[in-house]
Structures are given as structure tokens and as C-alpha cells.
Write an enzyme that holds these catalytic residues in place. Sequence first.
Site, PDB file in Angstrom:
ATOM      1  N   ASP A 218       1.249  -1.559  -0.576  1.00 33.15           N
ATOM      2  CA  ASP A 218       0.129  -0.056  -0.118  1.00 33.15           C
ATOM      3  C   ASP A 218       1.138   1.143  -0.399  1.00 33.15           C
ATOM      4  O   ASP A 218       1.693   1.623   0.956  1.00 33.15           O
ATOM      5  CB  ASP A 218      -0.788   0.074   1.131  1.00 33.15           C
ATOM      6  CG  ASP A 218      -2.108   1.007   1.302  1.00 33.15           C
ATOM      7  OD1 ASP A 218      -1.836   1.975   0.011  1.00 33.15           O
ATOM      8  OD2 ASP A 218      -3.122   0.505   1.879  1.00 33.15           O
ATOM      9  N   GLU A 244      -1.665  -1.218  -3.760  1.00 32.84           N
ATOM     10  CA  GLU A 244      -2.577   0.241  -3.355  1.00 32.84           C
ATOM     11  C   GLU A 244      -2.711   1.210  -3.639  1.00 32.84           C
ATOM     12  O   GLU A 244      -2.136   1.822  -2.799  1.00 32.84           O
ATOM     13  CB  GLU A 244      -3.025  -0.373  -1.913  1.00 32.84           C
ATOM     14  CG  GLU A 244      -4.568  -0.183  -1.426  1.00 32.84           C
ATOM     15  CD  GLU A 244      -4.645  -0.898  -0.309  1.00 32.84           C
ATOM     16  OE1 GLU A 244      -4.956  -1.738  -0.011  1.00 32.84           O
ATOM     17  OE2 GLU A 244      -5.262  -0.215   0.388  1.00 32.84           O
ATOM     18  N   GLU A 270     -10.826   2.944  -1.301  1.00 34.03           N
ATOM     19  CA  GLU A 270     -10.615   3.563  -0.308  1.00 34.03           C
ATOM     20  C   GLU A 270     -11.037   4.785  -0.328  1.00 34.03           C
ATOM     21  O   GLU A 270     -11.862   5.452   0.864  1.00 34.03           O
ATOM     22  CB  GLU A 270      -9.917   2.762   1.077  1.00 34.03           C
ATOM     23  CG  GLU A 270      -8.825   3.799   1.135  1.00 34.03           C
ATOM     24  CD  GLU A 270      -7.601   3.273   1.401  1.00 34.03           C
ATOM     25  OE1 GLU A 270      -7.677   2.259   1.116  1.00 34.03           O
ATOM     26  OE2 GLU A 270      -7.919   3.322   2.832  1.00 34.03           O
ATOM     27  N   HIS A 320     -12.168  -2.341   1.494  1.00 29.72           N
ATOM     28  CA  HIS A 320     -11.543  -1.408   2.412  1.00 29.72           C
ATOM     29  C   HIS A 320     -11.530  -2.030   3.562  1.00 29.72           C
ATOM     30  O   HIS A 320     -12.598  -1.876   4.602  1.00 29.72           O
ATOM     31  CB  HIS A 320     -11.223   0.176   1.998  1.00 29.72           C
ATOM     32  CG  HIS A 320     -10.600   0.445   3.356  1.00 29.72           C
ATOM     33  ND1 HIS A 320     -11.306   1.443   3.886  1.00 29.72           N
ATOM     34  CD2 HIS A 320      -9.365   0.398   2.857  1.00 29.72           C
ATOM     35  CE1 HIS A 320      -9.950   2.374   4.372  1.00 29.72           C
ATOM     36  NE2 HIS A 320      -9.144   1.333   4.582  1.00 29.72           N
TER      37      HIS A 320
HETATM   38 MG   LIG Z   1      -5.142   1.041   1.610  1.00 33.09          MG
END
Ligand SMILES: [Mg+2]
Length: 359
Positions: A218, A244, A270, A320
Amino acid sequence: MKIARIDTYHIPVSLWAALWDREKDLPLVTPLSMYAEHRERYGSWYWNPAMTVVVLTGADGREGLGWCEDGCRAAQVIIDEHLERFVAGASAFDHERVWDIMYRSSIPYGRKGAALEAMSAIDIAMWDLMGQVEGKPVYELLGGAADVSMRLYASALHPVDAEKVAAEARGYVETGYRDMKGRFACGPADGEAGMARNFDHARVIREAVGGEIGVALDAYMGWDVDYAIEMVKRLEPLDLAWIEEPLLPDDIKGYAKLRRASKIPISGGEHEFTRFGFEQLFDAEALDIVQPDVHRCGGFTEARKIGAMAAERGLRVICHTYSIPHLHFSVAMGCSILEHFPQPCWFEMPEAPRPLFVG
Ligand SMILES: [Mg+2]
């Protein structure tokens, strides 16, 4: 079932609970990493996390519960000062109508962000109340599920010392996780050394767990498109499951350009809201994996539309974050995995985390 009452509660605890206490001082690339004073510590700029909890009381006394992040206390104010008038007196089963009225009435200040988080909390509470009235779990109301088990992936692996990260990653495999996700520390402001640090973190995880385990990372919106294109090229040999949120959520053209250039799947969503927001991402072919948050995007009523749009385009949906509503949504939509936050083996919590919802 008529909704007789709506009550809101401001809870000065993060939706992330113990995770927040742990993450605020750990290295993480963020949208503010370009500013030296906010480069490493998430906790240097993030607001005091809190939740708005919505309790809807039906005419027969049954209660439906929903919640969202209460960014700067805004969600609770929006409900108390405006949205509650559209909810009290409505039928819990009129969720589409109530959603549409809340959306249309809040357009001048809404459409994304806190207004949608407020709507999400109300919508989740309406579905919970519907479930109570019907005597069914929400996943059944959402379309049912033949298999109610859900595979979780371990989401932690902060960019700390390599030995700690390797031990943590191996520990997850021993626990039974088949998928995991780590976080990057560096972005464009950290130059070549930061790119090497990002690569090394991903390499340490991959080498610790071997080739059979899904490994994602991420970048928490902390990169720009040129940096991301160079970074994914370097990361390619590590066979990652996805990268991500590498870019700001509004950089849709950047996502599309990156996705065309990347052999690693790109995920995001998200921080996106409503089917209208997700449609722009879909139309631009900006994502391989879609990660809606039911507590932000508009509750179950909107999330299932987003899920249907993703399915129509052959895109994977992976919610998410972990929450009970996300568990219900993931089971009903047939999502492959769901995020889960184990405590890293090297991290000692200052005090035992308290449960957010008792019973
Ligand atoms: Mg994330």
C-alpha cells in the site's frame, strides 16, 4: 417498520482502534510526505480519529446500528443538523428512497467526504434494523451466500527493520494467512534511496514467505504518476498481488496511465464515494481491483451498486478494511478475501485494546 427515533453518538476512539495507536508513529508514505515536517509520521497531520455511531429505534423498540469515521466531528453534525429529518418517521425498508433524499438534499455541501460518511452510517443502521425485523443476517438481505466463510488477509508489515518484518511475515504464514499486505515508507521526496528502501521492504516480505503467498503493498496516496511507473517497473520481479492507492484519488488520468504501464495490478477506491465517483474510475479503466469502504461510499445501498458495476466490468472487489458490515458485504458479493489487522509480533501495545462494541 417505522423508524421512531434516530440517535447519534460521538465516540472519541478510532474506527481502527488499536491499529491507529500503533500506526501513527510508524513510517508510512502519505499524501503529506512531500512536506518535510510531515514526511515520516502519519500522526503529525492526521486529525483526532473518532466515530459517529447511529442508533435507529424502530416503532417496536428494536434497534439498528451503524457507524462511520467522524472526521473532525463533521459526520455527527451533518446528521443532527440536517439528515435526521429524512430518517425519523421513514420505514427502515425504504432505504433506496431515504438514500436518494439524503443525497439530493446534501448536494450543496456533500457528494463526497463527511456527508457521505454520515449517510453511510445511517444506511448501515437501516440495513441492520431490516435484518432485525426480518430475523435474518444482512448478508442474506444483500443476496445471500452459499458459503459464509471468508478468507482474511493480514494487513500490517510496516516498513521497520528487515529482521522484524521477515519474522512478522513468516508468523502470518504460520498462523494460516495465505495473503498479506505491507506498507511503503517512501515517496518522490525521498529520491533514489527511498525507491531502494521501498523495493527492499517488498523484497524482504517476498523472500520471507516464498512464492506461493499473495503479497500486496500500500502506498497510501503518497506517490505521483512518474514515480509510481518507475517503482512498479522495479517491483515487477517480486510478483506482487497488487499495489494499493499509489496516487491521489482525484488523479484518475494518472491511475489510467499507471495501469496501462504496470504489469502489477493497481488497486484503489477506499477514498472514493458513490456510484458516480466509482463510475469515473471504471470509465477511465483506472483500476484492476476495486476497494470500496461501506462506511464511506454510501452504505450497503450504494456499495452493492458499486459492486454490481465492478462485476459487469470483470473487476475484483476487495473491501477496504475489516468491519462486521464489510464481512457481510464481502460474503454476499462473493469477494475473495477481506482485510484484517493482526498485531505485528514485534509490537507491544501500551495497553490491551478495548472492544468498541460490547455484545
Ligand atoms: Mg489502503
